[in-house]
Design a protein around this motif. Sequence first.
Motif, PDB file in Angstrom:
ATOM      1  N   ASP A   1      -5.183  -1.266   4.730  1.00 43.52           N
ATOM      2  CA  ASP A   1      -4.346  -0.369   4.926  1.00 43.52           C
ATOM      3  C   ASP A   1      -5.516   1.171   3.990  1.00 43.52           C
ATOM      4  O   ASP A   1      -5.505   2.063   4.075  1.00 43.52           O
ATOM      5  CB  ASP A   1      -3.240  -0.025   4.211  1.00 43.52           C
ATOM      6  CG  ASP A   1      -2.021  -1.257   5.088  1.00 43.52           C
ATOM      7  OD1 ASP A   1      -3.007  -0.858   6.551  1.00 43.52           O
ATOM      8  OD2 ASP A   1      -1.186  -1.117   4.575  1.00 43.52           O
ATOM      9  N   PHE A   2      -6.161   0.235   3.151  1.00 44.50           N
ATOM     10  CA  PHE A   2      -6.782   1.148   1.897  1.00 44.50           C
ATOM     11  C   PHE A   2      -7.826   1.152   3.168  1.00 44.50           C
ATOM     12  O   PHE A   2      -8.763   3.005   2.517  1.00 44.50           O
ATOM     13  CB  PHE A   2      -6.874   0.403   1.080  1.00 44.50           C
ATOM     14  CG  PHE A   2      -8.257   1.169  -0.125  1.00 44.50           C
ATOM     15  CD1 PHE A   2      -8.433   2.528  -0.114  1.00 44.50           C
ATOM     16  CD2 PHE A   2      -9.917   0.450  -0.481  1.00 44.50           C
ATOM     17  CE1 PHE A   2      -9.354   3.110  -0.865  1.00 44.50           C
ATOM     18  CE2 PHE A   2     -10.638   1.267  -0.591  1.00 44.50           C
ATOM     19  CZ  PHE A   2     -10.571   2.166  -1.398  1.00 44.50           C
TER      20      PHE A   2
ATOM     21  N   ARG B   1     -11.841  12.357  -0.710  1.00 43.91           N
ATOM     22  CA  ARG B   1     -10.619  11.370  -0.839  1.00 43.91           C
ATOM     23  C   ARG B   1     -11.020  10.299  -1.712  1.00 43.91           C
ATOM     24  O   ARG B   1     -10.078   9.716  -2.069  1.00 43.91           O
ATOM     25  CB  ARG B   1     -10.813  11.081   0.498  1.00 43.91           C
ATOM     26  CG  ARG B   1      -9.763  10.041   1.377  1.00 43.91           C
ATOM     27  CD  ARG B   1     -10.276   9.688   2.297  1.00 43.91           C
ATOM     28  NE  ARG B   1      -9.280  10.405   3.058  1.00 43.91           N
ATOM     29  CZ  ARG B   1      -8.287  10.790   3.546  1.00 43.91           C
ATOM     30  NH1 ARG B   1      -7.611  10.240   3.068  1.00 43.91           N
ATOM     31  NH2 ARG B   1      -7.978  12.115   4.533  1.00 43.91           N
TER      32      ARG B   1
ATOM     33  N   LYS C   1      -8.295   2.177   6.304  1.00 41.52           N
ATOM     34  CA  LYS C   1      -8.399   2.391   7.212  1.00 41.52           C
ATOM     35  C   LYS C   1      -7.413   3.807   7.059  1.00 41.52           C
ATOM     36  O   LYS C   1      -7.885   5.450   7.218  1.00 41.52           O
ATOM     37  CB  LYS C   1      -6.653   2.518   7.745  1.00 41.52           C
ATOM     38  CG  LYS C   1      -6.349   1.067   8.467  1.00 41.52           C
ATOM     39  CD  LYS C   1      -5.259   0.721   9.430  1.00 41.52           C
ATOM     40  CE  LYS C   1      -5.697  -0.725  10.079  1.00 41.52           C
ATOM     41  NZ  LYS C   1      -4.487  -1.055  10.516  1.00 41.52           N
ATOM     42  N   ASP C   2      -7.004   4.633   5.265  1.00 42.94           N
ATOM     43  CA  ASP C   2      -7.089   5.229   4.501  1.00 42.94           C
ATOM     44  C   ASP C   2      -8.320   6.498   4.324  1.00 42.94           C
ATOM     45  O   ASP C   2      -8.268   7.961   4.899  1.00 42.94           O
ATOM     46  CB  ASP C   2      -6.052   5.877   3.423  1.00 42.94           C
ATOM     47  CG  ASP C   2      -5.225   6.398   2.873  1.00 42.94           C
ATOM     48  OD1 ASP C   2      -5.084   7.421   3.563  1.00 42.94           O
ATOM     49  OD2 ASP C   2      -3.831   5.895   2.268  1.00 42.94           O
TER      50      ASP C   2
ATOM     51  N   ARG D   1      -9.174   8.076   7.853  1.00 41.68           N
ATOM     52  CA  ARG D   1      -8.780   9.260   7.749  1.00 41.68           C
ATOM     53  C   ARG D   1      -8.878  10.555   8.368  1.00 41.68           C
ATOM     54  O   ARG D   1     -10.012  10.744   7.192  1.00 41.68           O
ATOM     55  CB  ARG D   1      -7.045   9.439   7.718  1.00 41.68           C
ATOM     56  CG  ARG D   1      -5.786   8.342   8.019  1.00 41.68           C
ATOM     57  CD  ARG D   1      -5.307   8.399   7.713  1.00 41.68           C
ATOM     58  NE  ARG D   1      -4.962   8.679   6.299  1.00 41.68           N
ATOM     59  CZ  ARG D   1      -4.341   9.636   5.314  1.00 41.68           C
ATOM     60  NH1 ARG D   1      -4.294  10.883   6.449  1.00 41.68           N
ATOM     61  NH2 ARG D   1      -4.348   9.751   4.319  1.00 41.68           N
TER      62      ARG D   1
ATOM     63  N   THR E   1      -5.964   7.257  -3.258  1.00 41.67           N
ATOM     64  CA  THR E   1      -8.108   6.314  -3.079  1.00 41.67           C
ATOM     65  C   THR E   1      -8.530   6.601  -3.546  1.00 41.67           C
ATOM     66  O   THR E   1      -9.332   6.102  -4.565  1.00 41.67           O
ATOM     67  CB  THR E   1      -7.794   6.857  -1.837  1.00 41.67           C
ATOM     68  OG1 THR E   1      -7.565   8.365  -1.290  1.00 41.67           O
ATOM     69  CG2 THR E   1      -7.366   6.624  -0.026  1.00 41.67           C
TER      70      THR E   1
ATOM     71  N   TRP F   1       0.863  -1.295  -0.253  1.00 43.35           N
ATOM     72  CA  TRP F   1       0.195  -0.244  -0.144  1.00 43.35           C
ATOM     73  C   TRP F   1       0.684   1.071   0.250  1.00 43.35           C
ATOM     74  O   TRP F   1       0.715   2.117  -0.707  1.00 43.35           O
ATOM     75  CB  TRP F   1      -1.020   0.326   1.327  1.00 43.35           C
ATOM     76  CG  TRP F   1      -2.116   1.287   1.360  1.00 43.35           C
ATOM     77  CD1 TRP F   1      -1.888   2.253   2.117  1.00 43.35           C
ATOM     78  CD2 TRP F   1      -2.429   1.749   0.622  1.00 43.35           C
ATOM     79  NE1 TRP F   1      -2.094   3.310   1.874  1.00 43.35           N
ATOM     80  CE2 TRP F   1      -2.989   2.553   0.652  1.00 43.35           C
ATOM     81  CE3 TRP F   1      -3.159   0.602  -0.517  1.00 43.35           C
ATOM     82  CZ2 TRP F   1      -3.787   3.901   0.349  1.00 43.35           C
ATOM     83  CZ3 TRP F   1      -4.319   1.955  -1.280  1.00 43.35           C
ATOM     84  CH2 TRP F   1      -4.783   3.006  -0.823  1.00 43.35           C
ATOM     85  N   ASP F   2       1.643   1.346   0.713  1.00 42.14           N
ATOM     86  CA  ASP F   2       2.960   2.569   0.715  1.00 42.14           C
ATOM     87  C   ASP F   2       3.656   2.413  -0.333  1.00 42.14           C
ATOM     88  O   ASP F   2       3.120   3.844  -0.684  1.00 42.14           O
ATOM     89  CB  ASP F   2       3.586   2.180   1.886  1.00 42.14           C
ATOM     90  CG  ASP F   2       3.462   2.296   2.914  1.00 42.14           C
ATOM     91  OD1 ASP F   2       2.160   3.053   3.376  1.00 42.14           O
ATOM     92  OD2 ASP F   2       4.124   1.780   4.975  1.00 42.14           O
TER      93      ASP F   2
ATOM     94  N   ASP G   1      -2.716  13.899  -1.014  1.00 41.68           N
ATOM     95  CA  ASP G   1      -2.447  12.524  -0.654  1.00 41.68           C
ATOM     96  C   ASP G   1      -3.764  12.066  -1.250  1.00 41.68           C
ATOM     97  O   ASP G   1      -4.532  10.453  -0.775  1.00 41.68           O
ATOM     98  CB  ASP G   1      -3.005  13.036   0.566  1.00 41.68           C
ATOM     99  CG  ASP G   1      -1.811  12.917   1.362  1.00 41.68           C
ATOM    100  OD1 ASP G   1      -0.337  13.223   0.840  1.00 41.68           O
ATOM    101  OD2 ASP G   1      -1.146  13.576   2.510  1.00 41.68           O
ATOM    102  N   TYR G   2      -4.755  12.237  -1.888  1.00 41.31           N
ATOM    103  CA  TYR G   2      -5.551  11.563  -2.504  1.00 41.31           C
ATOM    104  C   TYR G   2      -5.746  10.663  -3.513  1.00 41.31           C
ATOM    105  O   TYR G   2      -7.239  10.195  -3.427  1.00 41.31           O
ATOM    106  CB  TYR G   2      -7.206  12.960  -2.890  1.00 41.31           C
ATOM    107  CG  TYR G   2      -7.319  13.975  -1.055  1.00 41.31           C
ATOM    108  CD1 TYR G   2      -6.654  13.677   0.416  1.00 41.31           C
ATOM    109  CD2 TYR G   2      -8.213  15.074  -2.030  1.00 41.31           C
ATOM    110  CE1 TYR G   2      -7.934  14.413   1.261  1.00 41.31           C
ATOM    111  CE2 TYR G   2      -8.993  15.650  -0.098  1.00 41.31           C
ATOM    112  CZ  TYR G   2      -8.206  15.487   0.719  1.00 41.31           C
ATOM    113  OH  TYR G   2      -8.947  16.295   1.839  1.00 41.31           O
TER     114      TYR G   2
ATOM    115  N   CYS H   1       0.838   3.923  -3.515  1.00 36.52           N
ATOM    116  CA  CYS H   1       0.706   5.597  -2.685  1.00 36.52           C
ATOM    117  C   CYS H   1       1.855   5.893  -3.370  1.00 36.52           C
ATOM    118  O   CYS H   1       1.554   7.096  -4.110  1.00 36.52           O
ATOM    119  CB  CYS H   1       0.344   5.185  -1.123  1.00 36.52           C
ATOM    120  SG  CYS H   1      -1.045   4.862  -0.166  1.00 36.52           S
TER     121      CYS H   1
END
Length: 392
Positions: A298-299, A224, A301-302, A305, A320, A139-140, A316-317, A143
Amino acid sequence: MQSADGDEASPEPAAGAEALCLAHIHDPFLHRRLRAAASPGVCTFGHASKAQRLVVPVRLLARTVLAALSDRRSDAAGEWEHDDADKAPANPAEVMGQACRTALDAEVLKSVRDHLDRQYWDGYRVPFVPRAGLLRYSWDSFCRTVVERELDLPGDDQPPGSDRDRLAALMGRIAGTIREAGLIGTIEQGERIWRGRMRPDRTSPGYRAGDIGAAPPDRAAENRMSRAGVPLFYGSADIATAVAEISARDERRPYAAVAAFEVTRPIRIIDLVDIPGLPSLFDHEQAARHDSLVFLQDFAKDLSRPVFYDGRKHRDYRPTQYLTDHFRQSTELNVEGIRFRSAHNGGVNYALFVDADQCLEPDAAEGEGTLRLIKGSESVHDLDRSHVTQAV
């Protein structure tokens, strides 16, 4: 060799030759795997008694774990190549430390790391490439790739080995896990989804579907899960969650006016509210499922946020938004939205791929709509909960 008092001293174990009993292993899969290779011996960790137990050498534990965490593809080199791709290869001891924090007792883990460090720094490079999805890396890295390269949803032209080709392959794996893990759900006909706006006073606004339904493309703001100009219907499963969501966007106005839409037909969705538990990190046969579920966790959780509502575009969007766009266009999944947890109270939210013309007025004739505003469902809520006005 004798000790100071003349007794025969026990020699220091060779690097990695220390042995541990199975009581120090807390991952059930790893416990079963090593039990098959255990033999009678003395545990050198935390036991005053020298009685024999079923033990395994530290070096065998290290080999077993690294084999489970490794990428076995012949061309394995990580999922993406970033600007720091020329850094030193992953240190096996560091990867072991992250992966085994809860699987092994601290003293055992230190011995394993020391064993690997001795090999690593003595010039013996342990042949190890961590699998791409390991330890939330997928995931990191996803992104970073989408943000740094400013990628939009891949089109049909995806040259082999390109970022878009790799992203398409990743999306295929994620889609497969969504199906296999039973993460396709349905919002049944008749269910209610709440939505609203903040207001300066307690006057009931008398909503129409055009007021609080999905925005038309020329008014659809960036969020988001949606790019500017892409309609998306955001709603909540209950009033409290709807109020929590809309009040987070506006700290000035003290009243929240909400109303409910009724689902007019079953809606097929990706359900990220209750993602199944992960298989063991050390079960290499379940590696793809494990890493894909971690990616989805992780998606989710994002999505949970808090969003910054300052009117600016946020890089950052992009991840997602990218994934949501993929789900919207995926013929393999054939879904019309996503269910996920609220960032504000843990309630249930929906992001539905519904256009403005699919949000019907209460008095509209039966048609092709997906959501119908429920007459009389409107209510106005004071954020201090001191007053609630129910619409007539």
